[in-house]
Design a protein around this motif. Structure first.
Motif, PDB file in Angstrom:
ATOM      1  N   SER A 192      31.757 113.558  -6.226  1.00  0.00           N
ATOM      2  CA  SER A 192      30.680 114.064  -5.368  1.00  0.00           C
ATOM      3  C   SER A 192      30.667 113.341  -4.028  1.00  0.00           C
ATOM      4  N   ARG A 193      31.042 112.049  -4.013  1.00  0.00           N
ATOM      5  CA  ARG A 193      31.126 111.347  -2.719  1.00  0.00           C
ATOM      6  C   ARG A 193      32.209 112.000  -1.860  1.00  0.00           C
ATOM      7  N   GLN A 194      33.314 112.359  -2.488  1.00  0.00           N
ATOM      8  CA  GLN A 194      34.396 112.959  -1.695  1.00  0.00           C
ATOM      9  C   GLN A 194      34.036 114.343  -1.167  1.00  0.00           C
ATOM     10  N   PRO A 214      27.978  99.832  -6.319  1.00  0.00           N
ATOM     11  CA  PRO A 214      27.537  98.433  -6.245  1.00  0.00           C
ATOM     12  C   PRO A 214      28.066  97.684  -5.012  1.00  0.00           C
ATOM     13  N   TRP A 215      29.216  98.114  -4.493  1.00  0.00           N
ATOM     14  CA  TRP A 215      29.795  97.363  -3.373  1.00  0.00           C
ATOM     15  C   TRP A 215      29.267  97.832  -2.013  1.00  0.00           C
ATOM     16  N   ASP A 216      28.482  98.926  -1.989  1.00  0.00           N
ATOM     17  CA  ASP A 216      27.966  99.424  -0.717  1.00  0.00           C
ATOM     18  C   ASP A 216      26.995  98.405  -0.121  1.00  0.00           C
ATOM     19  N   ILE A 217      27.221  98.019   1.108  1.00  0.00           N
ATOM     20  CA  ILE A 217      26.371  97.012   1.764  1.00  0.00           C
ATOM     21  C   ILE A 217      25.150  97.708   2.373  1.00  0.00           C
ATOM     22  N   TYR A 239      33.993  98.735   6.153  1.00  0.00           N
ATOM     23  CA  TYR A 239      32.788  97.979   6.506  1.00  0.00           C
ATOM     24  C   TYR A 239      32.250  97.221   5.291  1.00  0.00           C
ATOM     25  N   ASP A 240      32.257  97.860   4.106  1.00  0.00           N
ATOM     26  CA  ASP A 240      31.768  97.163   2.901  1.00  0.00           C
ATOM     27  C   ASP A 240      32.537  95.867   2.667  1.00  0.00           C
ATOM     28  N   ARG A 241      33.855  95.952   2.758  1.00  0.00           N
ATOM     29  CA  ARG A 241      34.693  94.766   2.522  1.00  0.00           C
ATOM     30  C   ARG A 241      34.451  93.692   3.581  1.00  0.00           C
ATOM     31  N   ASN A 277      20.768 104.502   2.415  1.00  0.00           N
ATOM     32  CA  ASN A 277      22.102 104.385   1.833  1.00  0.00           C
ATOM     33  C   ASN A 277      23.123 105.000   2.774  1.00  0.00           C
ATOM     34  N   ARG A 278      24.306 104.408   2.782  1.00  0.00           N
ATOM     35  CA  ARG A 278      25.348 104.817   3.719  1.00  0.00           C
ATOM     36  C   ARG A 278      26.582 105.329   2.986  1.00  0.00           C
ATOM     37  N   LEU A 279      27.095 106.441   3.479  1.00  0.00           N
ATOM     38  CA  LEU A 279      28.393 106.930   3.038  1.00  0.00           C
ATOM     39  C   LEU A 279      29.330 106.820   4.236  1.00  0.00           C
TER      40      LEU A 279
HETATM   41 MG   LIG Z   1      30.683 102.197   0.935  1.00  0.00          MG
END
Ligand SMILES: [Mg+2]
Ligand SMILES: Nc1ncnc2c1ncn2[C@@H]1O[C@H](COP(=O)(O)OP(=O)(O)O)[C@@H](O)[C@H]1O
Length: 200
Positions: free
Chosen positions: A8-10, A183-186, A147-149, A138-140
């Motif tokens: 769904s994100r894609q 979980p990794w989304d900043i 950016y998350d990394r 929330n950001r996609l």
């Molecule tokens: Mg992300």
């Protein structure tokens, strides 16, 4: 088989990227001006160092905002793909005479110059483009997790350690009712569009 949330994100990315690419040149220009106006009202007055980006793929342009910064003596930087990991971003000083190149995504970035790198925590504000967002902030992103990394180390900083204000920017048409998050989304501090300012 991929998990449902990945799928769904894609598919969300695909439709939201199409929506922003479909904006006319005139609509893009008006959006960029309105965003500059919003940011000029929102950015803290102590802002001395701001990270931006150069728009591609229908992203909202920061050119009016970057010019506004330069007029006011706010130093600006742009992301550069990390030459060693290829998966993180570095931020490098950007002004009108910066030598530019194109990265592997064909996005313009400053030609690598180790003397011009600005540490992440030396920024007061970091503007990042969104593919999608929701009212909860929330950001996609584009799906690379860059950016998350890059921002993950900020989560480990002690309270009170200076860290940049994380500002997501987007067209209003990038908003969706609910975004699936990982979980990794900043988390962002604020999302600013031509008409909205969502503080989190
Ligand atoms: Mg992300
Ligand atoms: N801090 C991190 N360390 C390692 N990999 C990460 C980190 N953050 C994100 N990723 C990876 O990046 C990929 C894309 O992340 P995602 O949040 O879906 O993209 P985007 O934020 O660009 O929309 C994910 O598969 C995830 O495993």
């Amino acid at each position: 088989m991929s998990e449902p949330s990945v799928t769904s994100r894609q598919s969300l990315r695909k439709s939201l990227r199409q929506a922003r690419r479909a904006l006319s040149a005139d609509a893009q220009q008006r959006a960029a001006q309105a965003l500059q106006q919003q940011l000029s009202e929102y950015l803290p007055s102590h802002t001395k160092q701001l990270a931006g980006y150069l728009a591609s793929d229908g992203e909202i342009s920061l050119l009016p905002t970057l010019s506004w910064c330069h007029q006011r003596g706010i130093l600006t930087s742009l992301p550069v793909i990390h030459p060693f990991t290829g998966k993180h971003l570095l931020f490098q000083h950007f002004s009108h005479d910066t030598a530019m190149t194109r990265n592997r995504f064909n996005i313009e970035e400053p030609a690598l110059d180790s003397t011009a790198i600005i540490e992440l925590t030396a920024h007061d504000c970091l503007l990042m483009p969104l593919v999608g967002f929701d009212a909860k902030g929330n950001r996609l992103g584009m799906g690379g997790g860059f950016y998350d990394r890059t921002l993950a180390p900020l989560q480990q900083l002690r309270d009170g350690t200076p860290r940049p204000l994380l500002i997501g920017v987007a067209h209003d048409c990038q908003q969706v009712p609910v975004l699936p998050i990982e979980p990794w989304d900043i988390p962002l501090d604020v999302i600013i569009t031509p008409t909205q300012c969502i503080e989190l």
